[in-house]
Scaffold this motif. Structure first.
Motif: not given
Ligand SMILES: C[S@@+](CC[C@H](N)C(=O)[O-])C[C@H]1O[C@@H](n2cnc3c(N)ncnc32)[C@H](O)[C@@H]1O
Length: 283
Positions: A191-196
């Motif tokens: 999520d840190v990579r793909e979302m944020l």
């Protein structure tokens, strides 16, 4: 799996594919919904519910304006200005002049359009460029501000030394950004990579260290985690509660993309690995 103490957390995809940035027509959809036609003049207040891409909207920017004691003679640099919401709010409410830098061309184009339509182009200058390389005047600003942008940037020490050079002696720094509070799990890192689309996500101490290394002093940190976690939970619930309305106004694809994003950010805050910081400092 935990992120390094400093530096790359992940190598994100193209920044424009971040869920928040994919569909920039959203702000025009909202204006149309409110009966404002393309090209119509706009009071800045009309935009404020939609043009702030950070936590707590204009309340957060008002706090900055008060803390920095901005006035019509203030020259402000905003790093990662997005749609120009904070810059317009500062200029409109304090009369200050803002140079608003953003790296994404589509974002920059929408920001220029909205600022012109608000009649604020004489006080907000939008610059399309990378804050790590764009030309900035030496000692040209009384304050540098930034909301939720620095975690996108791969070289924070370089950014901070550029900010220090752009500030006049005794100039002020006001930053709100994400931080890391505990090791990220494998799911968090996705999520840190793909979302944020975060490239630099560290603990508060490393953030402060980078600022001090650039010559910035009197660094005051406020932990915003609890407040932002609550905001993100409310945001996700409100988005889902108004699903039918949002699907009608923005389409099913945009609704679903943002629902995934809001839920992922809520999860990251609730899990305790993601945190938030407000930093007020002086050169
Ligand atoms: C979450 S948005 C926040 C926008 C604005 N600060 C606000 O609060 O409404 C982060 C912004 O930082 C910009 N950004 C990311 N990396 C950048 C860079 N290297 N230079 C300038 N802007 C950058 C993105 O394009 C995006 O518009």
């Amino acid at each position: 799996m935990s992120a390094p103490a400093h530096g790359d957390v992940a190598r994100p995809n193209h920044l424009g594919s971040m869920p928040l940035y994919v569909d920039l027509r959203r702000i025009y959809n909202e204006l149309a919904e409110a009966g404002v036609g393309a090209g119509d003049a706009l009071p800045p207040e009309r935009l404020f519910p939609f043009d702030q891409i950070h936590y707590r909207g204009t309340d957060a920017v008002r706090t900055a304006a008060e803390t920095l004691r901005l006035s019509p003679s203030s020259r402000v640099l905003e790093i990662g200005a997005g749609l120009g919401g904070p810059a317009r709010f500062l200029a409109h409410t304090t009369g200050c002049h803002v140079t608003a830098v953003d790296v994404q061309e589509p974002m920059h184009a929408v920001a220029c359009d909205l600022t012109a339509r608000c009649g604020l182009a004489s006080r907000v200058t939008h610059v399309h460029g990378d804050a790590l390389t764009a030309a900035l005047p030496d000692a040209g600003f009384d304050a540098v501000v930034s909301w939720l942008a620095i975690h996108h940037m791969p070289d924070r020490p370089r950014l901070f030394s550029r900010i220090a050079r752009a500030l006049r002696p005794n100039g002020q720094v006001y930053i709100e950004d994400l931080c890391q509070r505990a090791p990220f799990s494998a799911a968090d890192l996705v999520d840190v990579r793909e979302m944020l689309h975060a490239t630099t996500l560290t603990g508060a101490e490393a953030f402060e260290r980078d600022l001090r290394a650039a010559g910035v002093k009197e660094v005051g940190l406020t932990d915003m985690t609890g407040d932002w976690a609550a905001f993100c939970a409310e945001r996700a619930a409100a988005w889902q509660a108004a699903r039918d309305r949002h699907v009608r106004v923005h389409g099913a694809e945009t609704y679903a993309r943002l629902e995934r994003f809001f839920l992922a950010v809520r999860r990251l805050f609730e899990g305790g690995s993601l945190g938030g910081l407000r930093i007020v400092a002086r050169l």
